[in-house]
Design a protein around this motif. Structure first.
Motif, PDB file in Angstrom:
ATOM      1  N   ILE A 247       9.610   2.983   0.550  1.00  0.00           N
ATOM      2  CA  ILE A 247       8.366   3.435  -0.282  1.00  0.00           C
ATOM      3  C   ILE A 247       8.041   4.761   1.765  1.00  0.00           C
ATOM      4  N   ILE A 252       1.596   5.398   1.670  1.00  0.00           N
ATOM      5  CA  ILE A 252       0.531   4.113   3.085  1.00  0.00           C
ATOM      6  C   ILE A 252      -0.326   5.324   3.572  1.00  0.00           C
ATOM      7  N   ALA A 255      -1.566  -0.234   7.532  1.00  0.00           N
ATOM      8  CA  ALA A 255      -0.102  -1.414   7.609  1.00  0.00           C
ATOM      9  C   ALA A 255      -1.192  -2.345   8.475  1.00  0.00           C
ATOM     10  N   ILE A 289       1.039  -4.360   3.390  1.00  0.00           N
ATOM     11  CA  ILE A 289       0.911  -2.195   3.261  1.00  0.00           C
ATOM     12  C   ILE A 289      -0.335  -1.984   2.187  1.00  0.00           C
ATOM     13  N   ARG A 290      -1.244  -1.119   2.625  1.00  0.00           N
ATOM     14  CA  ARG A 290      -1.586  -1.115   1.316  1.00  0.00           C
ATOM     15  C   ARG A 290      -1.841   0.766   0.623  1.00  0.00           C
ATOM     16  N   TYR A 291      -1.800   1.451  -0.352  1.00  0.00           N
ATOM     17  CA  TYR A 291      -1.091   2.502  -0.717  1.00  0.00           C
ATOM     18  C   TYR A 291      -2.330   3.416  -0.642  1.00  0.00           C
ATOM     19  N   GLN A 296      -1.735  -3.000  -3.070  1.00  0.00           N
ATOM     20  CA  GLN A 296      -1.395  -3.215  -2.005  1.00  0.00           C
ATOM     21  C   GLN A 296      -0.097  -4.019  -2.242  1.00  0.00           C
TER      22      GLN A 296
END
Length: 321
Positions: A247, A252, A255, A289-291, A296
C-alpha cells in the motif's frame, strides 16, 4: 431491545419445533429414515428417528447458542452486527428447511430406500436461507461506527531530517498452523502410499488435491507480517511473507490503532465488506489503515500503535516535502 433477548425469544420455540414436528408425524415415517442423498436424488444414507431429531437439534442449537454467547462483542461494530444477524437469519431458515425437507421426503414411504428428495427442496432451502441472511444483516446494520476523534489518533513520531525508520511486526495463529501441519502429514502419507503402489488410486486422486489446498490455505492464514517504511506498507502472508500486498503512502489518509475482536468483524481469517476489510488472526490490538478513497483495512498485529504512528509521520513528511 437487547439482541440476546430477541434471539432467545425466537430460538426457544424453533428448538421446541425441532422435536414436536417430527413427533407429530412419527407414525408416518420409516425407521430408520433416509437422511442423505447423492447425485440424481438417490438416497445413500439413513439414520434412526431419534438420531434424526438429535441431528436437527445440533444443526440448529450449536450455532444458536454460539450467537447468544457472542452477542455482546458482535454488536459493537457494524460489521459484527451484520454478520451476527445475517447468521441468525440464515440458520433460522436453513436448519428448519433441512429438517422439513427430510421429513417430507420420508413421509408415507414404506422403507427409507424409497424416500426421494426433489431438487426444489434443496433450491428453496438454500435460496431462502441466503435471502434471510442478506435481509437480516441489512436491516440490522444500524449506524456505521463513529471514527475516533482527532485526539484519539496515535501520536506521530518525530523524524529527524534525513532519518529513515522501519517498523516490522508479525502475529501468528497456531490453529491454522496446526491444520496445515496435519494436512502436510496427510499429504506425506498419501505420497508414500502412491509410491508403494497402493490400490486406493481413486481415493488418492481425490484426497491428495484437497489436502494440498488445505495445506496451502492453512499456511497462508497462519501468520501475517507488516512492514512500514518510506516505501509504504507491505503486508506478507504465511511463513515466507508471500504473497504480499503493498500500500503506497499516497493512498493512505491516516493510520490508527484500535482493539477489535473476531466477533466484531465476522470471525477469524480474511473478512470483508464493501469499503471495509479485515485480516483477523487474533483478537486485540489492530492496525487500522484508512484510505483517501474512504475505505479502510484492519490488521490484527502486535505493537500496532507504534506502526500507526510511523505511518502518520511518513505521511506528514511526504506532505511537507
Amino acid at each position: 431491545m437487547n439482541p440476546r433477548v430477541i434471539a432467545a425469544a425466537w430460538g426457544l420455540p424453533v428448538t421446541v419445533a425441532f422435536v414436536l414436528v417430527p413427533l407429530a408425524v412419527r407414525d408416518r415415517l420409516p425407521d430408520p429414515m433416509a437422511t442423505h442423498w447423492g447425485n440424481g436424488g438417490r438416497v445413500d444414507g439413513s439414520m434412526s428417528f431419534s438420531g434424526f431429531v438429535a441431528m436437527g437439534l445440533l444443526l440448529w442449537g450449536v450455532p444458536w447458542l454460539a450467537l447468544l454467547v457472542g452477542s455482546g462483542w458482535a454488536h459493537a461494530r457494524r460489521e459484527g452486527r451484520m454478520f451476527w444477524w445475517g447468521t441468525l437469519g440464515f440458520m433460522s431458515v436453513f436448519a428448519p428447511g433441512v429438517s422439513l425437507s427430510t421429513l417430507v421426503a420420508n413421509l408415507d414411504v414404506p422403507v427409507w430406500t424409497a424416500a426421494h428428495l426433489t431438487a426444489w427442496h434443496v433450491i428453496a432451502t438454500l435460496a431462502g436461507s441466503a435471502a434471510a441472511a442478506v435481509a437480516a444483516g441489512y436491516l440490522a446494520r444500524g449506524e456505521p461506527g463513529q471514527p475516533p476523534s482527532a485526539d484519539a489518533r496515535p501520536p506521530r513520531l518525530r523524524l529527524r531530517e534525513g532519518e529513515r525508520t522501519v517498523w516490522v511486526s508479525r502475529v501468528t495463529n497456531p490453529w491454522p498452523a496446526a491444520v496445515a501441519a496435519a494436512a502436510g502429514g496427510g499429504v506425506g502419507v498419501l505420497v508414500v502410499l502412491r509410491f508403494l503402489g497402493s490400490g486406493a488410486g481413486a481415493v488418492l486422486g481425490v484426497t491428495l488435491p484437497a489436502l494440498v489446498i488445505v495445506l496451502l490455505l492453512g499456511l497462508l492464514s497462519a501468520s501475517v507480517a507488516v512492514r512500514v517504511s518510506g516505501d509504504g506498507v507491505a503486508i506478507g502472508f504465511g511463513p515466507f511473507g508471500w504473497p504480499a500486498r503493498r500500500i503506497r503512502l499516497r493512498k493512505i489518509d491516516v493510520a490508527l490503532s484500535e482493539t477489535r475482536h473476531p466477533s466484531q468483524v465476522g470471525g477469524w481469517g480474511f473478512r470483508g465488506l464493501p469499503g471495509s476489510a479485515t485480516i483477523m488472526l487474533r483478537g486485540g490490538e489492530c492496525l487500522i489503515i484508512r484510505y483517501r478513497s474512504g475505505g479502510q483495512l484492519a490488521i490484527s498485529i502486535d505493537d500496532a500503535s507504534r506502526g500507526a504512528s510511523l505511518i502518520n509521520a511518513l505521511i506528514a513528511e511526504r506532505v511537507e516535502q
